[in-house]
Design a protein around this motif. Structure first.
Motif, PDB file in Angstrom:
ATOM      1  N   LEU A 180       0.902  -1.042  -0.027  1.00  0.00           N
ATOM      2  CA  LEU A 180      -0.022   0.003   0.214  1.00  0.00           C
ATOM      3  C   LEU A 180       0.773   1.425   0.034  1.00  0.00           C
ATOM      4  CD1 LEU A 180      -2.829  -0.795   2.464  1.00  0.00           C
ATOM      5  CD2 LEU A 180      -3.114  -0.995  -0.116  1.00  0.00           C
ATOM      6  N   TRP A 181       2.003   1.422   0.724  1.00  0.00           N
ATOM      7  CA  TRP A 181       2.897   2.466   0.887  1.00  0.00           C
ATOM      8  C   TRP A 181       3.388   2.481  -0.516  1.00  0.00           C
ATOM      9  CZ3 TRP A 181       2.526   6.369   4.014  1.00  0.00           C
ATOM     10  CH2 TRP A 181       2.390   6.147   5.143  1.00  0.00           C
ATOM     11  N   CYS A 182       3.749   1.505  -1.270  1.00  0.00           N
ATOM     12  CA  CYS A 182       4.475   1.582  -2.585  1.00  0.00           C
ATOM     13  C   CYS A 182       3.372   2.196  -3.709  1.00  0.00           C
ATOM     14  CB  CYS A 182       5.117   0.335  -2.988  1.00  0.00           C
ATOM     15  SG  CYS A 182       6.329  -0.167  -2.008  1.00  0.00           S
ATOM     16  N   LEU A 183       2.188   1.501  -3.487  1.00  0.00           N
ATOM     17  CA  LEU A 183       1.053   2.033  -4.295  1.00  0.00           C
ATOM     18  C   LEU A 183       0.941   3.560  -4.220  1.00  0.00           C
ATOM     19  CD1 LEU A 183      -0.864   1.454  -6.520  1.00  0.00           C
ATOM     20  CD2 LEU A 183      -2.426   0.893  -4.668  1.00  0.00           C
ATOM     21  N   PHE A 184       0.896   4.149  -3.007  1.00  0.00           N
ATOM     22  CA  PHE A 184       0.807   5.344  -2.665  1.00  0.00           C
ATOM     23  C   PHE A 184       1.761   6.344  -3.260  1.00  0.00           C
ATOM     24  CE2 PHE A 184       1.680   8.875   0.373  1.00  0.00           C
ATOM     25  CZ  PHE A 184       0.657   9.455   0.335  1.00  0.00           C
ATOM     26  N   ALA A 240      -6.370  12.329   4.613  1.00  0.00           N
ATOM     27  CA  ALA A 240      -7.071  11.256   5.125  1.00  0.00           C
ATOM     28  C   ALA A 240      -6.461   9.804   4.730  1.00  0.00           C
ATOM     29  CB  ALA A 240      -8.460  11.273   4.861  1.00  0.00           C
ATOM     30  N   ILE A 241      -6.155   9.657   3.595  1.00  0.00           N
ATOM     31  CA  ILE A 241      -5.485   8.511   3.156  1.00  0.00           C
ATOM     32  C   ILE A 241      -4.048   8.047   3.703  1.00  0.00           C
ATOM     33  CG2 ILE A 241      -4.442   7.449   0.955  1.00  0.00           C
ATOM     34  CD1 ILE A 241      -6.558   8.603  -0.733  1.00  0.00           C
ATOM     35  N   VAL A 242      -3.271   9.296   3.632  1.00  0.00           N
ATOM     36  CA  VAL A 242      -1.975   8.833   4.349  1.00  0.00           C
ATOM     37  C   VAL A 242      -2.096   8.649   5.891  1.00  0.00           C
ATOM     38  CG1 VAL A 242      -1.240  11.365   4.854  1.00  0.00           C
ATOM     39  CG2 VAL A 242       0.418   9.758   4.291  1.00  0.00           C
ATOM     40  N   GLY A 243      -3.173   9.500   6.431  1.00  0.00           N
ATOM     41  CA  GLY A 243      -3.435   9.290   7.939  1.00  0.00           C
ATOM     42  C   GLY A 243      -3.813   7.671   8.326  1.00  0.00           C
ATOM     43  N   ALA A 244      -4.716   7.046   7.225  1.00  0.00           N
ATOM     44  CA  ALA A 244      -5.347   5.933   7.348  1.00  0.00           C
ATOM     45  C   ALA A 244      -4.042   4.881   7.019  1.00  0.00           C
ATOM     46  CB  ALA A 244      -6.331   5.628   6.479  1.00  0.00           C
ATOM     47  N   LEU A 291      -1.995   4.920  10.420  1.00  0.00           N
ATOM     48  CA  LEU A 291      -2.625   4.215  11.295  1.00  0.00           C
ATOM     49  C   LEU A 291      -2.620   2.558  11.030  1.00  0.00           C
ATOM     50  CD1 LEU A 291      -4.377   4.356  14.011  1.00  0.00           C
ATOM     51  CD2 LEU A 291      -6.315   4.449  12.508  1.00  0.00           C
ATOM     52  N   ALA A 292      -2.686   2.275   9.977  1.00  0.00           N
ATOM     53  CA  ALA A 292      -2.524   0.944   9.662  1.00  0.00           C
ATOM     54  C   ALA A 292      -1.314   0.366   9.982  1.00  0.00           C
ATOM     55  CB  ALA A 292      -3.120   0.608   8.320  1.00  0.00           C
ATOM     56  N   SER A 293      -0.157   1.059   9.654  1.00  0.00           N
ATOM     57  CA  SER A 293       1.102   0.531  10.050  1.00  0.00           C
ATOM     58  C   SER A 293       1.432   0.593  11.448  1.00  0.00           C
ATOM     59  CB  SER A 293       2.198   1.406   9.447  1.00  0.00           C
ATOM     60  OG  SER A 293       2.035   1.680   7.841  1.00  0.00           O
ATOM     61  N   LEU A 294       1.073   1.362  12.241  1.00  0.00           N
ATOM     62  CA  LEU A 294       0.798   1.541  13.656  1.00  0.00           C
ATOM     63  C   LEU A 294       0.324  -0.022  14.234  1.00  0.00           C
ATOM     64  CD1 LEU A 294       0.462   5.210  14.422  1.00  0.00           C
ATOM     65  CD2 LEU A 294       2.763   3.819  14.190  1.00  0.00           C
ATOM     66  N   LEU A 295      -0.855  -0.164  13.761  1.00  0.00           N
ATOM     67  CA  LEU A 295      -1.584  -1.352  14.168  1.00  0.00           C
ATOM     68  C   LEU A 295      -0.952  -2.798  13.799  1.00  0.00           C
ATOM     69  CD1 LEU A 295      -5.143  -0.057  13.651  1.00  0.00           C
ATOM     70  CD2 LEU A 295      -3.910  -0.075  15.977  1.00  0.00           C
ATOM     71  N   ARG A 296      -0.515  -2.787  12.535  1.00  0.00           N
ATOM     72  CA  ARG A 296       0.250  -4.040  12.106  1.00  0.00           C
ATOM     73  C   ARG A 296       1.635  -4.396  12.641  1.00  0.00           C
ATOM     74  NH1 ARG A 296       2.252  -7.838  10.976  1.00  0.00           N
ATOM     75  NH2 ARG A 296       2.370  -9.060   9.166  1.00  0.00           N
ATOM     76  N   TYR A 297       2.334  -3.098  13.122  1.00  0.00           N
ATOM     77  CA  TYR A 297       3.597  -3.270  13.692  1.00  0.00           C
ATOM     78  C   TYR A 297       3.547  -2.583  15.035  1.00  0.00           C
ATOM     79  CZ  TYR A 297       4.604  -5.052   8.740  1.00  0.00           C
ATOM     80  OH  TYR A 297       4.519  -5.631   7.817  1.00  0.00           O
ATOM     81  N   ILE A 299       3.533  15.051   4.248  1.00  0.00           N
ATOM     82  CA  ILE A 299       4.921  14.777   4.363  1.00  0.00           C
ATOM     83  C   ILE A 299       5.187  14.139   5.434  1.00  0.00           C
ATOM     84  CG2 ILE A 299       7.143  15.953   4.223  1.00  0.00           C
ATOM     85  CD1 ILE A 299       6.111  17.848   2.425  1.00  0.00           C
ATOM     86  N   ALA A 300       4.772  14.699   6.793  1.00  0.00           N
ATOM     87  CA  ALA A 300       5.275  14.102   7.967  1.00  0.00           C
ATOM     88  C   ALA A 300       4.729  12.722   8.334  1.00  0.00           C
ATOM     89  CB  ALA A 300       4.764  15.014   9.225  1.00  0.00           C
ATOM     90  N   CYS A 301       3.466  12.411   7.802  1.00  0.00           N
ATOM     91  CA  CYS A 301       2.849  10.806   8.215  1.00  0.00           C
ATOM     92  C   CYS A 301       3.244   9.918   6.978  1.00  0.00           C
ATOM     93  CB  CYS A 301       1.447  11.228   7.672  1.00  0.00           C
ATOM     94  SG  CYS A 301       0.329  11.820   9.153  1.00  0.00           S
TER      95      CYS A 301
END
Length: 307
Positions: free
Chosen positions: A1-5, A45-49, A52-58, A104-106
């Protein structure tokens, strides 16, 4: 997802960090999916999600090492900008500026956090940026060789069919010969090329190492990527980007061969870079019939800022 983004960014959210002059709220779903510049808040909103998904996954990915400075530096503009945010009367500009640096920060924090737990993320992110640079450069070539003219003719035909004449500003916009890709401004397009095309060239050279004749393949693939990148940069007509490219090449040579070069050679390289940069800027001015007003205005900005 990060690479697609990272891959989609230069094709969907290619705005400047100010109040946009064009509509950014499409009226229907097809226009939403196909529109060039999507709302700033949607990107946030997309980058924030994703973060959040990264924080929950790891949840335990963070480590105390030198890379910890990445999220700290990434969020610094937001914290430093609070002083101006509470006093500004230009709320629309301030909001877009904050959305921009929030993204940028997220992004930096999400990539840093996920890479702590997934060693494959950064190499794949590198490839995603390189592939995005390839398509971005190809857009510049396509627009230069017929794309801009076809767009201009299509707009004239549409204006004739609808009976709504194009304004002088829009006519001048469509008649410009500078490639801009999906971006609203050729200079922003050139900045994207300047930041990502070195990754494309390096990725092409790395790919060549896997061929049966690595040296020959490196010259073919690396040289092709360099020509593609330099051509797109030239077609953008951005003098500032050309100056940045010359400075980047000079720094790359110094970092690569700095210990082997004498002081005389370093001075000679600096003089050569200045001469090349001046010649390129003059060539841009001659072929595009542009003057140096914008450069002069920027110098006035810097003088005022430091006064």
């Amino acid at each position: 997802l990060w690479c697609l983004f990272l891959f989609v960014l230069p094709f969907r959210w290619d705005y400047v960090a100010t109040a946009a002059e064009q509509a950014i709220f499409p009226l229907n779903l097809p226009e939403w999916l196909l529109f060039t510049i999507l709302p700033h808040c949607l990107l946030a909103a997309i980058v924030g999600a994703l973060l959040l998904a990264s924080l929950l996954r790891y949840p335990n990915a963070a480590r105390k090492d030198a890379a910890l400075c990445i999220p700290i530096l990434a969020f610094a503009p937001l914290l430093c900008g609070l002083a101006g945010l509470v006093h500004t009367t230009e709320i629309a500009y301030a909001q877009n500026w904050y959305w921009h640096f929030f993204v940028i920060a997220c992004t930096a924090t999400g990539l840093w956090w996920t890479s702590r737990a997934d060693d494959k993320l950064l190499p794949w992110a590198f490839h995603a940026l390189a592939i995005g640079a390839l398509f971005t450069a190809l857009e510049g070539w396509t627009q230069h060789f017929g794309g801009l003219q076809a767009m201009y003719e299509a707009e004239l035909a549409h204006a004739k069919e609808t009976g709504i004449a194009l304004s002088e500003q829009m006519m001048a916009k469509f008649q410009q010969t500078r490639s801009f890709g999906h971006f609203a401004d050729p200079n922003a397009y050139a900045a994207q090329l300047l930041l990502t095309c070195p990754l494309l060239i390096l990725d092409a050279v790395r790919l060549a190492r896997r061929c049966s004749s690595p040296k020959t393949a490196a010259w073919i693939l690396g040289g092709g990527a360099a020509i593609l990148s330099a051509g797109a940069l030239f077609f953008s007509g951005s003098r500032g980007a050309v100056l940045g490219a010359v400075a980047g090449v000079l720094l790359a040579i110094v970092f690569q061969y700095g210990k082997k070069l004498s002081r005389t050679w370093k001075c000679a390289l600096a003089v050569l870079a200045i001469l090349c940069a001046g010649a390129l800027v003059l060539a841009f001015n001659k072929f595009s019939q542009r003057k140096m007003e914008t450069v002069t205005v920027r110098l006035e900005y810097y003088q005022t800022a430091t006064a």
